[in-house]
Scaffold this active site. Structure first.
Site, PDB file in Angstrom:
ATOM      1  N   ASP A  94       5.731  -1.124  -3.118  1.00 19.09           N
ATOM      2  CA  ASP A  94       5.512  -1.028  -4.645  1.00 19.09           C
ATOM      3  C   ASP A  94       4.088  -2.080  -4.936  1.00 19.09           C
ATOM      4  O   ASP A  94       4.280  -3.092  -4.389  1.00 19.09           O
ATOM      5  CB  ASP A  94       6.852  -1.367  -5.210  1.00 19.09           C
ATOM      6  CG  ASP A  94       6.503  -1.694  -6.854  1.00 19.09           C
ATOM      7  OD1 ASP A  94       6.297  -0.482  -7.284  1.00 19.09           O
ATOM      8  OD2 ASP A  94       6.633  -2.779  -7.495  1.00 19.09           O
TER       9      ASP A  94
ATOM     10  N   GLU B 224       1.685   1.875  -2.960  1.00 20.13           N
ATOM     11  CA  GLU B 224       1.169   2.045  -4.327  1.00 20.13           C
ATOM     12  C   GLU B 224       0.136   1.004  -4.802  1.00 20.13           C
ATOM     13  O   GLU B 224       0.442  -0.020  -4.754  1.00 20.13           O
ATOM     14  CB  GLU B 224       2.435   1.870  -5.502  1.00 20.13           C
ATOM     15  CG  GLU B 224       1.919   2.205  -6.805  1.00 20.13           C
ATOM     16  CD  GLU B 224       3.087   1.701  -7.794  1.00 20.13           C
ATOM     17  OE1 GLU B 224       3.009   2.025  -9.032  1.00 20.13           O
ATOM     18  OE2 GLU B 224       3.769   0.861  -7.500  1.00 20.13           O
TER      19      GLU B 224
END
Length: 593
Positions: free
Chosen positions: A249, A286
């Site tokens: 993330d 990401e």
């Protein structure tokens, strides 16, 4: 059994039993002579025994490396003996090249919101043509329901989902269906509620800051142990839970001025583990940096991650489909088909170009001759792009089935690794909204107010009084998939369309060919058509609402030059004798020899 913990500032550390053993005397930990700041002791224990640590006679704290927190964040840990789980399926692994990912949130994939219930639906994904399930975070967070990005224990599994054995059972079931499993992990911050790490040591630093406050300490004093903490967590998911990959993330929020960068160290460790286990493992980042170094090889100075999400593809496709131009969509909305063509052939739209949204130049060029296209993930919807809208409205809430079919054709026939968001394959109309179940009233109110500020800043539309309350249980309930929809129209036909496209991707090598020389795009911004060439294949979409598009198909001469329709929405269309494809409004076709 060995119990150990890093607590460099403590003068005394004790192991305190809980649960059925709460009446037993604590065990005193001794300093580890071989590792500064570490404490250890041997004590008899078995699977399920509950325990906590006390520093300098303070309150009991959960073990930072606890694999199970049966009472939730802040409660005691429980011993987990990984070898006790009986795996049913031998698994050789599935590599990233040729993959199709399916992003799934355990808490809303089924009404039950458990690993067991989700596992019962895996046959649907295998039949669809998915290769890997990409789970949103499953680490413990406050309450029963939430997105999972405010987790507080990077080694543990959320108990309401089914705990560690529940996750292992899900992974084992997925492997039995031939599906790999990827897990979303959060290394850039931890949730504020029940987080014990600051009491143990310098896990966070004021040297850098993130949107969530002080940064995880990756380069300040004490950072070597912090890096080892998160590296060990990542490897545990892959080794002990037999996962096939991790989605990292917001890696742009991992501030590290050290050498090697944390991401390079992580990718090296994962590559080494893959060699040790004899099966492929991969990391998907990401990142909003549009930095080719994210996936560049480590010997070339990159981080060596195996893939990254490509929001530029999403933003250009979204603006082409919807016409939206607010917020970060503004840069793409001026000429969305041109933006889409650029991403399909070059990877990034922002490759050093000016970004009006950011007020500066952004990104750097990505050479697809060096970086295979499968290292970029392409998608029309994700949990972020749906759930961060004020109403959590999916594309199906405002687009016709025809435009949804066009989106599917461009995602699943792109040169990138495709990813679907759960329910997208049938055009689910259930929203996917932001929901929490914080038990701290002050934190709950802060989250509620913060989300309203975000919604207002992005101008997502609608009235503020209609925006869902994250803490209202009904918000989560609205976000649960309706599994009756796939049997009804137009959902059933959309599902069949996705199955057809995924079958073509599986059967036709040009659709997974990463060579950029074999991909080309033609388009007409005003007429709203786009033609994607993948080697000998042609994928044509007409996004116009009312007008038939006249699309010149290169390589199609008299009688279509041997081309045939491999798939078509709403039906098959072939070029005329003059090589012109008359494509009805809001339709798509895949042509091949």
């Amino acid at each position: 059994m060995l119990f150990e913990v890093w607590a460099p500032g403590a003068g005394r550390v004790a192991l305190q039993w809980a649960g059925d053993r709460a009446g037993e005397p604590p065990a005193v930990l001794e300093r580890d002579p071989g590792r500064a700041g570490w404490w250890r002791t041997e004590a008899p224990a078995r699977d399920g025994d509950r325990y906590a640590f006390r520093l300098d006679d303070g309150p009991p704290l959960p073990d930072p490396r606890a694999v199970r927190l049966p009472e939730g964040p802040g409660g005691p840990g429980a011993v987990v003996e990984h070898d006790r789980f009986r795996w049913r399926h031998r698994w050789p692994g599935r590599p990233l090249p040729g993959a199709v990912l399916y992003e799934l949130h355990i808490g809303t994939f089924t009404p039950e919101g458990t690993f067991r219930a989700a596992a019962a639906r895996l046959r649907h994904l295998a039949d669809l043509g998915i290769t890997h399930v990409s789970l949103m975070p499953v680490c413990p967070f406050p309450g029963d329901h939430g997105w999972g990005y405010d987790g507080i224990a990077p080694w543990a599994v959320h108990e309401p989902y089914g705990g560690p054995d529940g996750l292992k059972g899900f992974v084992d079931a997925a492997h039995g269906h031939g599906l790999g499993v990827v897990l979303d992990v959060v290394h850039n911050h931890l949730g504020p509620s029940g987080n014990p790490l600051p009491a143990y040591g310098p896990y966070f630093t004021e040297t850098h800051h993130t949107p969530w406050g002080a940064a995880v300490n990756l380069d300040a004093p004490g950072s070597a142990e912090v890096r080892g903490y998160f590296l060990g967590s990542a490897l545990s998911w892959l080794r002990d839970f037999r996962l096939d990959g991790l989605r990292l993330d917001a890696v742009h929020a991992l501030h590290d001025d050290g050498t090697p960068h944390f991401l390079a160290a992580l990718s090296a460790a994962v590559d080494a583990l893959a060699g040790e286990l004899g099966r492929p493992l991969f990391l998907v980042a990401e990142s909003d940096l549009n930095d080719p170094g994210t996936t560049a090889p480590r010997p070339a100075g990159g981080h060596g991650l195996h893939a990254q999400w490509n929001d530029d593809f999403h933003h250009s496709l979204h603006t082409a489909l919807t016409g939206e131009s607010q917020g970060y969509y503004a840069d793409f909305a001026r000429a969305p088909l041109a933006a889409l063509a650029k991403t399909l052939t070059g990877g990034f739209f922002h490759d050093g170009t000016p970004s009006a949204f950011r007020g500066r130049a952004h990104g750097a060029p990505l050479d697809l001759r060096v970086t295979p296209a499968y290292r970029l993930l392409a998608y029309a919807q994700t949990h972020d792009q749906v759930g961060n809208r004020a109403l959590g409205d999916r594309l199906a809430a405002g687009l016709s089935p025809g435009l949804l079919a066009c989106a599917a054709a461009l995602v699943l026939c792109s040169p990138f690794t495709p990813m679907l968001f759960m329910g997208e394959e049938w055009g689910a109309t259930t929203p996917w909204q932001y929901f929490t179940s914080h038990t701290d009233p002050e934190l709950a109110e802060a989250v509620r107010a913060g989300r309203r500020r975000e919604f207002a800043a992005h101008d997502w539309g609608g009235r503020a009084e209609d925006w869902p309350d994250p803490q209202d249980p009904a918000t989560r309930e609205r976000s649960v998939l309706d599994w009756a929809q796939p049997a009804r129209e137009p959902h059933a036909t959309l599902l069949a369309w996705h199955r057809t496209l995924l079958a073509l991707r599986r059967e036709l090598p040009p659709l997974t060919d990463p060579d950029p020389r074999h991909t080309a795009v033609r388009f007409d911004e005003r007429a709203r058509w786009l033609l994607l060439r993948r080697g000998p294949l042609r994928v044509a979409v007409n996004l116009a609402r009312d007008a038939t598009a006249a699309v010149p198909v290169d390589g199609a001469g008299r009688a279509g030059n041997g081309l045939r329709a491999l798939a078509g929405w709403p039906g098959a269309v072939l070029p005329d004798a003059d090589g012109m494809l008359r494509l009805p409004p809001e339709s798509a076709v895949v042509l091949g020899p």
